[in-house]
Design an enzyme around this catalytic site. Structure first.
Site, PDB file in Angstrom:
ATOM      1  N   ASP A  83      25.511  42.613  -5.077  1.00  0.00           N
ATOM      2  CA  ASP A  83      26.868  42.443  -5.592  1.00  0.00           C
ATOM      3  C   ASP A  83      27.787  43.473  -4.945  1.00  0.00           C
ATOM      4  OD1 ASP A  83      26.249  40.416  -7.644  1.00  0.00           O
ATOM      5  OD2 ASP A  83      25.121  42.048  -8.564  1.00  0.00           O
ATOM      6  N   ASP A  85      31.357  45.411  -5.706  1.00  0.00           N
ATOM      7  CA  ASP A  85      32.428  45.730  -6.640  1.00  0.00           C
ATOM      8  C   ASP A  85      33.523  46.486  -5.901  1.00  0.00           C
ATOM      9  OD1 ASP A  85      30.879  44.611  -8.637  1.00  0.00           O
ATOM     10  OD2 ASP A  85      30.044  46.519  -9.270  1.00  0.00           O
ATOM     11  N   ASP A 183      28.056  57.512 -13.303  1.00  0.00           N
ATOM     12  CA  ASP A 183      26.815  58.119 -13.772  1.00  0.00           C
ATOM     13  C   ASP A 183      26.128  59.009 -12.747  1.00  0.00           C
ATOM     14  OD1 ASP A 183      26.129  55.940 -12.172  1.00  0.00           O
ATOM     15  OD2 ASP A 183      25.243  54.792 -13.811  1.00  0.00           O
TER      16      ASP A 183
END
Length: 531
Positions: A83, A85, A183
């Site tokens: 994916d 982003d 994170d």
């Protein structure tokens, strides 16, 4: 107010004005470092054309825009991201206005999905707005879990629960703060495919090269903000082969209890991602290492069931391991992996056990199987997003298994024409590899599926010739019972049993069955076309 505005323009954060405490230490903002293409070495052939188009459109409209997060991490280690982003300083409304097919989604994090193409070939690029760093001390706090607190969160932009878990995070800010609230260091880099520059605030490039997963800021605080990070760190370690930095690893076991507060649908999605990384077996070992799976009260009830110890524990684990190994192989070869197939494999022995228990009450074999399927799905999957499609696919795979045992001309042709025949056959092959059914049965169906009309007729002739010997091995009572279940599959067909238990039935069954099955077969054959 003016001071805050000037700080934002200069890339400074006003968040540190909140006093740092032992319970809520301030996350370091880091420093912007731009890394040129000659140093990072990202292969342009691995980029996604639609992601580049989104970045270019936003930049041409006067906004900042970058490929971000896991995609950059994967590109740096030479992997093609699953994916892509994009992160930008444009608000969701501004992003939406620039694209013909764009949709604002989410409450917890407001995002924009920009969609390219249609149908199965469509692609979605997720676009997020840079978010400000605000620690737990600066957020509004609500009691209870997310669902009971929704009414309390109306018109709020930054909310945490009593455990420090972030329930809402929709305060926009500069890129330096957006990086700080991510994170891991390897997930906090930004790549501009136009200038080919990587922006790194927290030494993510160095950690990527050292193959280390390091939490940004205090790990315990970050796990409290979002307990799913505990699962993510395990998934990344398995997928990338990275080691956990000691400070990042230390709180994993003690903080795992916080996962009980995470909505089950979100954990389910994380489990599916974990199984589809192409390193599912390695992920299972990582979960076991930290005591997160394979026991009562584990993170993923479905996995706990699949790996449960007990009378069928060894058989369960062998079956699940073969299924995950097959999944890893498919991902490595670039083939699709259906969550429904993986879940059907994980819960297969649960279906068999419940099916046996329901039969013991006197229920007929095939209705008992249907009830077992429904009971297992409701108990193990529950109310999650997309359950309707999952239920239909898993049910079809499971209920197809007894039909493989019945190889009459009409039933075999109808079954081979089913839309999900291949998934059902792959499941049968796994059962054969585990010794649950005769390997010859799986081989027969592969030959039948791939064969010409002449090949198929020859295969059916072989079955007809074997039928008298199979009937001779049965008692009259068993033959009568099979005749009663014809068209639905015998109970004995699906349980681990000798291969001859799945042959055609009583003494006069072949001629009668062909006459009775002719009309139903036409209905079955029509079903895929309408679906």
């Amino acid at each position: 107010m003016i001071k805050k505005f000037i700080n934002r323009l200069l890339g400074k954060s006003d968040a540190p004005s909140v006093p740092a405490t032992a319970a809520a230490p301030v996350i370091p903002l880091g420093a912007r470092v731009e890394v040129a293409a000659s140093e990072h070495g990202i292969n342009l052939a691995l980029l996604d054309a639609n992601a580049v188009r989104v970045v270019k459109t936003l930049k041409e409209a006067g906004f900042e825009a970058y490929i971000v997060g896991g995609a950059v991490r994967d590109l740096l280690v030479g992997l093609r991201p699953k994916d892509f982003d994009v992160a930008t300083d444009a608000t969701p409304e501004q992003v939406k206005s620039l694209f013909r097919r764009a949709f604002i989604i989410g409450r917890r994090f407001r995002l924009v999905h920009v969609v390219f193409g249609r149908g199965r070939e469509h692609e979605t690029i997720e676009v997020s707005t840079f978010r400000a760093y605000l620690d737990a001390a600066a957020a509004e706090q609500v009691a209870g879990k997310e669902k009971p607190s929704k009414s309390q969160m109306a018109d709020k932009t930054h909310v945490v629960d009593a455990e420090g878990r972030v329930l809402r995070d929709n305060v926009w800010g500069p890129q330096i703060e957006d990086a700080a609230r991510r994170d891991f260091t390897v997930n906090a880099m930004y790549y501009d495919p136009i200038s080919q520059v990587v922006v790194d605030y927290h030494g993510g490039l160095a950690d990527s090269r050292a193959r280390v997963l390091r939490m940004i800021g205090d790990p315990e605080l970050r796990y409290r903000e979002d307990p799913v990070r505990i699962v993510r760190v395990v998934r990344f370690a398995a997928k990338l082969g990275f080691a956990l930095e000691p400070g990042t690893e230390k709180p994993v076991r003690t903080m795992a209890a916080l996962l009980a507060n995470v909505p089950i649908s979100r954990l389910f999605d994380e489990m599916v991602k974990l199984m589809q990384t192409g390193h599912a077996l390695a992920s299972i070992e990582q979960l076991r290492k930290y005591g997160l799976v394979g026991k009562s009260g584990g993170v993923f009830p479905v996995l706990d069931t699949a790996l449960a110890q007990g009378p069928s524990g060894a058989a369960r684990e062998k079956f699940v391991r073969l299924a995950l190994q097959d999944t890893d192989t498919r991902v490595a070869e670039g083939r699709a992996v259906a969550p429904s197939f993986m879940l059907a494999c994980m819960l297969w022995h649960d279906v068999q056990e419940r099916w046996t228990a329901i039969r013991a009450t006197g229920e007929a074999p095939f209705p008992a199987l249907q009830q077992a399927v429904d009971a297992v799905f409701d108990a193990r999957i529950g109310d999650i997003s997309g359950r309707g499609k999952l239920a239909a696919d898993m049910r079809e795979i499971w209920l197809m298994q007894p039909r493989f045992e019945r190889r009459t001309p009409s039933s075999a042709l109808a079954l081979a024409e089913q839309a999900r025949f291949r998934a059902g056959y792959d499941f049968l092959r796994l059962r054969a590899d585990c010794g649950e059914v005769d390997v010859a049965l799986a081989d027969w169906w592969e030959d039948f599926h791939l064969g010409s009309d002449e090949d198929r007729e020859a295969l059916l002739d072989d079955v007809r010739k074997q039928a008298p010997a199979a009937r001779a091995r049965r008692s009259p009572a068993a033959g009568k019972a099979n005749d009663q279940d014809e068209g639905e599959g015998s109970a004995d067909d699906i349980a681990p049993a000798p291969a001859e238990e799945g042959s055609e039935g009583g003494e006069s069954a072949p001629r009668k069955r062909r006459r009775r099955r002719r009309k139903p077969a036409a209905r079955e054959g029509a079903a895929p076309a309408s679906g």
